[in-house]
Design a protein around this motif. Structure first.
Motif, short mmCIF file in Angstrom:
data_model
loop_
_atom_site.label_atom_id
_atom_site.label_comp_id
_atom_site.label_asym_id
_atom_site.label_seq_id
_atom_site.Cartn_x
_atom_site.Cartn_y
_atom_site.Cartn_z
N ILE A 80 -61.61 -55.72 18.59
CA ILE A 80 -62.19 -55.95 17.26
C ILE A 80 -62.06 -57.41 16.86
CG2 ILE A 80 -61.90 -55.45 14.80
CD1 ILE A 80 -61.18 -52.58 15.62
N GLU A 81 -60.92 -58.04 17.21
CA GLU A 81 -60.71 -59.46 16.89
C GLU A 81 -61.57 -60.36 17.77
OE1 GLU A 81 -56.52 -60.10 17.20
OE2 GLU A 81 -56.11 -59.31 15.18
N ARG A 82 -61.72 -59.98 19.05
CA ARG A 82 -62.46 -60.81 20.00
C ARG A 82 -63.97 -60.59 19.91
NH1 ARG A 82 -61.01 -62.93 25.18
NH2 ARG A 82 -62.56 -64.55 25.58
N PHE A 83 -64.38 -59.32 19.74
CA PHE A 83 -65.81 -58.98 19.68
C PHE A 83 -66.08 -58.12 18.46
CE2 PHE A 83 -64.27 -58.93 24.12
CZ PHE A 83 -64.91 -60.08 24.60
N PRO A 84 -65.94 -58.66 17.26
CA PRO A 84 -66.03 -57.84 16.05
C PRO A 84 -67.36 -57.14 15.85
CG PRO A 84 -66.04 -60.18 15.50
CD PRO A 84 -65.69 -60.07 16.94
N MET A 85 -68.47 -57.86 16.02
CA MET A 85 -69.77 -57.25 15.75
C MET A 85 -70.16 -56.19 16.79
SD MET A 85 -73.35 -59.06 14.58
CE MET A 85 -72.67 -59.57 13.00
N PRO A 86 -70.03 -56.46 18.09
CA PRO A 86 -70.33 -55.41 19.07
C PRO A 86 -69.47 -54.16 18.88
CG PRO A 86 -70.25 -57.53 20.17
CD PRO A 86 -69.76 -57.75 18.78
N PRO A 240 -71.73 -54.60 9.88
CA PRO A 240 -71.33 -56.00 9.97
C PRO A 240 -72.45 -57.01 9.78
CG PRO A 240 -71.65 -55.12 12.16
CD PRO A 240 -71.99 -54.01 11.20
N GLY A 241 -73.65 -56.52 9.54
CA GLY A 241 -74.79 -57.42 9.42
C GLY A 241 -75.68 -57.32 10.65
N ILE A 242 -76.79 -58.06 10.65
CA ILE A 242 -77.75 -58.01 11.76
C ILE A 242 -77.43 -59.14 12.75
CG2 ILE A 242 -80.19 -58.16 12.40
CD1 ILE A 242 -80.85 -57.14 9.58
N PRO A 243 -77.18 -58.78 14.01
CA PRO A 243 -76.88 -59.81 15.01
C PRO A 243 -78.13 -60.58 15.41
CG PRO A 243 -77.00 -57.67 16.05
CD PRO A 243 -77.15 -57.42 14.57
N TYR A 244 -77.95 -61.71 16.06
CA TYR A 244 -79.10 -62.49 16.51
C TYR A 244 -78.80 -63.09 17.89
CZ TYR A 244 -76.11 -66.25 14.73
OH TYR A 244 -75.03 -67.07 14.48
N GLY A 245 -79.85 -63.49 18.57
CA GLY A 245 -79.70 -64.08 19.89
C GLY A 245 -79.22 -63.07 20.92
N VAL A 246 -78.38 -63.56 21.84
CA VAL A 246 -77.83 -62.70 22.89
C VAL A 246 -76.98 -61.58 22.30
CG1 VAL A 246 -76.34 -62.64 24.93
CG2 VAL A 246 -77.83 -64.61 24.54
N PHE A 248 -77.54 -59.81 19.82
CA PHE A 248 -78.37 -58.66 19.43
C PHE A 248 -78.44 -57.65 20.56
CE2 PHE A 248 -82.39 -56.37 19.13
CZ PHE A 248 -82.35 -55.91 17.82
N ALA A 249 -78.71 -58.14 21.79
CA ALA A 249 -78.81 -57.25 22.95
C ALA A 249 -77.47 -56.57 23.23
CB ALA A 249 -79.27 -58.04 24.17
N VAL A 250 -76.37 -57.32 23.09
CA VAL A 250 -75.04 -56.77 23.33
C VAL A 250 -74.73 -55.67 22.31
CG1 VAL A 250 -72.55 -57.27 23.36
CG2 VAL A 250 -74.17 -58.90 24.37
N CYS A 251 -75.05 -55.94 21.04
CA CYS A 251 -74.78 -54.96 19.98
C CYS A 251 -75.63 -53.70 20.15
CB CYS A 251 -75.04 -55.58 18.61
SG CYS A 251 -73.81 -56.81 18.12
N MET A 252 -76.88 -53.87 20.59
CA MET A 252 -77.72 -52.69 20.83
C MET A 252 -77.17 -51.86 21.99
SD MET A 252 -79.98 -52.64 18.48
CE MET A 252 -78.67 -53.35 17.47
N ALA A 253 -76.60 -52.55 22.99
CA ALA A 253 -76.01 -51.84 24.13
C ALA A 253 -74.76 -51.08 23.70
CB ALA A 253 -75.67 -52.83 25.24
#
Length: 270
Positions: A80-86, A240-246, A248-253
């Protein structure tokens, strides 16, 4: 088959225990999503109807929950600290994966205004938690009986959050201004603080589960729809909001991974 059921109960307990460590996440929501929520409620509220069976079930679930907290605490905190949005999108995917199960339990044959109102009531109830003045339940331990009564009351409030899906216990303790003190009291085993809080938790769990079981039997559709609102409300809290760039793909995965994992687990329960 019985052995597989016991192992599944332990696994579900681990997942619920791990979920409770996620800021803003609700263990009750995850129990509902996994299809084990009804059994938990009935096992507590109707414990003496089948003492042996209910005790075994609750013991296995609590064993898994405790193991989940111990096993997932450090990895989850790191992720969570390293990859909060994903990670938040993984949780959102997990919640979304359980929505069809709750809809099926509500047995909705057609969408009417009542369906929407019940869901909105649940969402509104979760949002109200955020309006509680911060530090409302902070108490000076030198205040004697008043302090102990405040801790019992805080325990009852926390039990409601513990039982109801969509409401995070850790978030509620933060809002009440008690989170740090609870963590210190647990680490030092400070019983004058923990005992009255535990009494309130026990009273709150017993009262809440009895009310919920009655509501599920008498008004099943309305109850499940309000619970669905609780779940949607929890999604709003952790969004957490809408991701952008790379990202976005990571969060969708991660969203897809969470969704598929919960769909698989909930299908195993049914």
């Amino acid at each position: 088959m019985e052995k597989k059921r016991k192992l599944l109960t332990v696994l579900q307990g681990m997942i619920v225990g791990g979920t409770m460590l996620v800021p803003g996440a609700s263990g009750g929501s995850m129990a509902m999503i996994l299809g084990i929520y009804d059994r938990l409620i009935s096992s507590v509220s109707s414990f003496f109807k089948d003492v042996k069976g209910n005790f075994l079930f609750l013991a296995l679930f609590c064993l898994g929950g405790g193991a989940g907290i111990l096993v997932f605490a450090r990895p989850l905190l790191y992720l969570i600290e390293r990859f909060p949005m994903p990670m938040m999108y993984f949780f959102l995917g997990a919640v979304a994966g359980g929505v069809p199960l709750i809809f099926s339990q509500a047995e909705i044959k057609k969408v009417s205004w009542k369906v929407i109102v019940y869901i909105l009531v649940g969402i509104f109830a979760v949002c109200l938690i955020g309006l509680i003045p911060e530090g409302s339940f902070q108490s000076d331990m030198e205040a004697g009986m008043v302090s102990y009564l405040m801790l019992v009351l805080a325990g009852i409030f926390a039990a409601v959050a513990l039982v109801l899906p969509g409401i995070s216990v850790s978030y509620l303790f933060l809002v009440m201004g008690m989170y740090d003190e609870i963590m210190r009291s647990i680490s030092t085993l400070y019983l004058p603080f923990l005992l009255p809080l535990g009494v309130g938790l026990l009273l709150g769990v017993i009262l809440t589960t009895r009310v919920l079981e009655t509501a599920m039997h008498r008004y099943p559709q309305a109850t499940y729809l309000i619970i669905l609102g609780f779940v949607f409300g929890s999604m709003v809290q952790v969004f957490p909001g809408i991701p952008y760039g790379v990202n976005f793909a990571v969060c969708m995965a991660t969203f897809a991974a969470g969704f598929c994992a919960i769909r698989y687990l909930s299908s195993k329960e049914n």
